[in-house]
Design an enzyme around this catalytic site. Structure first.
Site, short mmCIF file in Angstrom:
data_model
loop_
_atom_site.label_atom_id
_atom_site.label_comp_id
_atom_site.label_asym_id
_atom_site.label_seq_id
_atom_site.Cartn_x
_atom_site.Cartn_y
_atom_site.Cartn_z
N ASP A 277 -5.47 4.82 -0.97
CA ASP A 277 -4.74 4.18 0.14
C ASP A 277 -3.75 5.14 0.80
O ASP A 277 -2.84 4.69 1.52
CB ASP A 277 -3.99 2.94 -0.36
CG ASP A 277 -4.83 1.68 -0.31
OD1 ASP A 277 -5.71 1.61 0.56
OD2 ASP A 277 -4.63 0.79 -1.14
N HIS B 239 0.83 -1.21 0.00
CA HIS B 239 0.00 0.00 0.00
C HIS B 239 0.86 1.26 0.00
O HIS B 239 0.89 2.02 0.97
CB HIS B 239 -0.95 0.00 1.20
CG HIS B 239 -1.93 -1.12 1.17
ND1 HIS B 239 -1.75 -2.29 1.89
CD2 HIS B 239 -3.09 -1.27 0.50
CE1 HIS B 239 -2.77 -3.11 1.67
NE2 HIS B 239 -3.59 -2.52 0.82
N HIS C 263 1.38 1.86 -5.89
CA HIS C 263 0.12 1.12 -5.94
C HIS C 263 -1.04 2.08 -6.26
O HIS C 263 -1.87 1.80 -7.13
CB HIS C 263 -0.14 0.43 -4.60
CG HIS C 263 -1.55 -0.07 -4.44
ND1 HIS C 263 -2.10 -1.05 -5.23
CD2 HIS C 263 -2.53 0.31 -3.57
CE1 HIS C 263 -3.35 -1.26 -4.87
NE2 HIS C 263 -3.64 -0.45 -3.86
#
Length: 321
Positions: free
Chosen positions: A243, A203, A207
């Site tokens: 995220d 994360h 990503h």
């Protein structure tokens, strides 16, 4: 061989079907039925027939009223609106009341995108490459490479993907028309990059950047039929920041360890709520000018905010009933 009732001439029947496009009509209806898998097949077919009939009447009327050549936007198959709503209805049967209510509200507000497509399509035809000058020199990456399914994101220098993300956002959507401040958008992207934890094995910034490129690809391949220019842009913002600030632990761990985040968000979509909140905190913070939506009308801002939040919350795979 199927039994043929007395008095039926097969050749005449075939000719009748051909003259009135019955075969094509039935094939279209059955294909739409098979794809949609509606709860009530009879209702679906009745609606299909009704919409086809209305379209035919509308076409006949237009031809009678105006024989001149008129540029008419290409229309999707008549049952598309019903097909999309039926498909969503089936897909949402296993979801919670909260999710179903949100989708129902969204459909009511954006009903036009489920019918004939009239929105400007903003896709990769406009974007040939992502280029940006940085302290390390000019970064140039062709969009078709970044948006290729086989592009190796993990092999890239994370810092050098920041200007690429900035270029993709600014070139893929019409920022000027939407009222997006490009300079402040660049600042916000920098802040999002800084607030992803680089040490995370998954994360991290790359990503988030990767997910944004996937969303771009999906929207450019037909997914934008379900979006407006505003929600289209908001989906990319939500994807990039979905995220941000991730601590490297999942929701279950945070809840069971009575982490401060779990307490703040009442054990409900803990990380997703935090990501959404942080995305807007970075945007609206007073330390730097990163509010790229500052010139956007209030109603448009509300649409963007609602969409970004819903996009990020939808990444929580645990359905709370």
């Amino acid at each position: 061989m199927p039994l043929v009732p007395d008095g039926i001439d097969l050749e005449q029947m075939a000719q009748y079907f051909k003259d009135n496009d019955v075969e094509d009509f039935l094939v279209d209806m059955l294909l739409a039925l098979a794809k949609s898998k509606p709860v009530d097949p009879e209702e679906f077919m009745i609606d299909f027939i009704r919409e086809r009939r209305m379209k035919r009447k509308s076409t006949d009327t237009e031809e009678e009223e105006d024989d001149d050549d008129v540029d008419v936007e290409e229309m999707p198959p008549p049952p598309m609106e019903r097909f999309n709503k039926q498909r969503m209805s089936v897909d949402l049967q296993s979801e919670s009341d909260t999710v179903r209510n949100f989708v129902a509200e969204w459909v009511d507000e954006n009903d036009e995108v489920l019918g004939p497509q009239k929105l400007k399509r903003l896709g990769t035809a406009k974007l040939n490459f992502a280029r940006r000058s940085t302290d390390d020199g000019e970064v140039t990456v062709r969009a078709r490479e970044v948006l290729d399914w086989n592009y190796d994101f993990l092999a890239q220098d994370a810092r050098k993907t920041v200007p690429i993300a900035q270029s993709l956002l600014e070139d893929y959507v019409d920022c000027d028309t939407l009222g997006v401040d490009k300079k402040r958008l660049d600042t916000w992207v920098e802040l999002v990059h800084e607030n992803y934890i680089a040490e995370n094995p998954f994360h991290h910034w790359v990503h988030g950047f990767h997910v944004m490129t996937v969303v771009i690809t999906l929207l450019s391949e037909g997914g934008d039929v379900f979006t407006t220019p505003l929600t289209h842009f908001a989906a990319l913002i939500g994807a990039l920041s979905h995220d941000v600030g991730h601590p490297g632990f999942n929701n279950d761990y945070l809840v069971k360890s009575k982490n401060a985040l779990a307490i703040r968000y009442n054990d409900n979509a803990v990380l997703e709520n935090m990501h959404a909140a942080l995305a807007f905190e970075l945007m609206l913070g007073e330390e730097v000018e990163a509010n790229f939506l500052h010139a956007m009308p209030t109603d448009d801002f509300a649409v963007v905010r609602k969409t970004v939040i819903s996009v990020i919350l939808a990444t929580d795979k645990v359905v709370v009933v």
